[in-house]
Design an enzyme around this catalytic site. Structure first.
Site, mmCIF file in Angstrom:
data_model
loop_
_atom_site.group_PDB
_atom_site.id
_atom_site.type_symbol
_atom_site.label_atom_id
_atom_site.label_comp_id
_atom_site.label_asym_id
_atom_site.label_seq_id
_atom_site.Cartn_x
_atom_site.Cartn_y
_atom_site.Cartn_z
ATOM 1 N N HIS A 43 74.060 28.950 -3.390
ATOM 2 C CA HIS A 43 73.280 29.992 -4.064
ATOM 3 C C HIS A 43 74.191 31.183 -4.315
ATOM 4 O O HIS A 43 74.206 32.151 -3.553
ATOM 5 C CB HIS A 43 72.082 30.391 -3.197
ATOM 6 C CG HIS A 43 71.108 31.301 -3.878
ATOM 7 N ND1 HIS A 43 69.760 31.284 -3.609
ATOM 8 C CD2 HIS A 43 71.280 32.272 -4.814
ATOM 9 C CE1 HIS A 43 69.153 32.201 -4.342
ATOM 10 N NE2 HIS A 43 70.059 32.812 -5.080
ATOM 11 N N GLU A 70 71.418 27.026 -6.793
ATOM 12 C CA GLU A 70 70.275 27.925 -6.863
ATOM 13 C C GLU A 70 70.738 29.278 -7.389
ATOM 14 O O GLU A 70 71.878 29.672 -7.166
ATOM 15 C CB GLU A 70 69.669 28.155 -5.471
ATOM 16 C CG GLU A 70 69.134 26.926 -4.799
ATOM 17 C CD GLU A 70 68.553 27.244 -3.429
ATOM 18 O OE1 GLU A 70 67.850 26.380 -2.892
ATOM 19 O OE2 GLU A 70 68.822 28.341 -2.897
ATOM 20 N N THR A 101 67.519 37.977 0.669
ATOM 21 C CA THR A 101 67.246 36.551 0.607
ATOM 22 C C THR A 101 66.024 36.345 -0.262
ATOM 23 O O THR A 101 65.253 37.282 -0.498
ATOM 24 C CB THR A 101 67.023 35.953 2.016
ATOM 25 O OG1 THR A 101 66.926 34.525 1.924
ATOM 26 C CG2 THR A 101 65.765 36.509 2.654
ATOM 27 N N HIS A 192 63.196 27.141 2.712
ATOM 28 C CA HIS A 192 63.175 28.484 3.283
ATOM 29 C C HIS A 192 62.537 28.451 4.676
ATOM 30 O O HIS A 192 61.343 28.211 4.815
ATOM 31 C CB HIS A 192 62.454 29.517 2.416
ATOM 32 C CG HIS A 192 62.936 30.923 2.688
ATOM 33 N ND1 HIS A 192 63.969 31.507 1.975
ATOM 34 C CD2 HIS A 192 62.575 31.829 3.618
ATOM 35 C CE1 HIS A 192 64.193 32.725 2.436
ATOM 36 N NE2 HIS A 192 63.369 32.940 3.442
#
Length: 239
Positions: A43, A70, A101, A192
């Protein structure tokens, strides 16, 4: 079979804290695959505070499983990176600039036209697209109208309630969202705050889950249990 994609951002965070190239994130990508992961997730954020854009390009060259990138598709440089590296999957996340985040999914109704246009860019390049969504049936229905291939259910709410001992309450909205996604022909990913304590229960209740992307908890566990052993322990939770 539900696939395990290991997010290696935290390995890059450790490297960046001292400079240099220890630990080597490219070697880490090789190793997590060798140790049994079904894919690698990165990410890259605009400030490159963990995974860098150059890391992403270098990791692409060593992928033998699946590569998932991501990120915030509102950043043109993210779109350009994905089109350049052509991962197996791109996961679109509605992050704000500088966000610590990811903490919410797309409002697929409000941003329908934007998502339609952006998703088409990636699909036209032959890249599978997943979009981050909250466990809300209306958001899943909206996702189906954007042209996305999959959704990724944002699971922080599940993890929080599960840890508080509210198992049935924690999973209920995810089951409904996943059922609707399956009904609409969407693939289902999740991620997550999934960990060794809550992953098996999530999988048992949504057995048609395609993939989970796990980084923070898995890397934390690896500090005590070793990376290879930890990956195998997570994979057992998905059986």
């Amino acid at each position: 079979m539900t696939k395990l994609s290991v997010n290696i951002n935290k390995i890059a965070t450790l490297r960046n804290s001292r400079g240099g190239n220890n630990p080597d994130v490219v070697k880490s990508a090789i190793d997590v695959q060798r140790f049994g992961a079904d894919g690698v997730t990165v990410h890259p954020r605009p400030d490159e505070r963990h995974i860098r854009y150059t890391d992403t390009r270098n990791i692409k060259n060593v992928i033998t499983t699946e590569f998932n990138i991501e990120g915030n598709c509102r950043e043109q440089k993210f779109i350009d990176l994905v089109l350049e590296t052509k991962p197996d999957q791109v996961t679109l996340v509605p992050d704000a600039l500088g966000q610590l985040t990811s903490d919410h999914g797309w409002n697929t109704i409000e941003y329908k036209d934007y998502l339609l246009e952006t998703i088409a860019i990636f699909k036209n390049a032959g890249i599978r697209v997943s979009i981050f969504v909250d466990p809300v049936v209306e958001m899943v229905e909206g996702a189906a109208l954007t042209g996305t291939d999959r959704i990724e259910l944002y699971t922080e709410g599940y993890a929080t309630l599960f840890a508080a001992g509210k198992k049935q309450e924690s999973i209920a909205p995810y089951i409904l969202a996943a059922q609707k996604a399956r009904e609409l022909g969407l693939g289902i990913n999740a991620g997550h705050d999934l960990d060794l304590q809550n992953l098996q229960f999530f999988k048992q209740n949504i057995p048609w889950l395609d993939e989970v992307s796990i980084g923070h908890a898995l890397i934390c566990d690896a500090l005590y249990l070793g990376l290879e052993n930890t990956i195998q322990l997570y994979k057992r939770q998905l059986q």
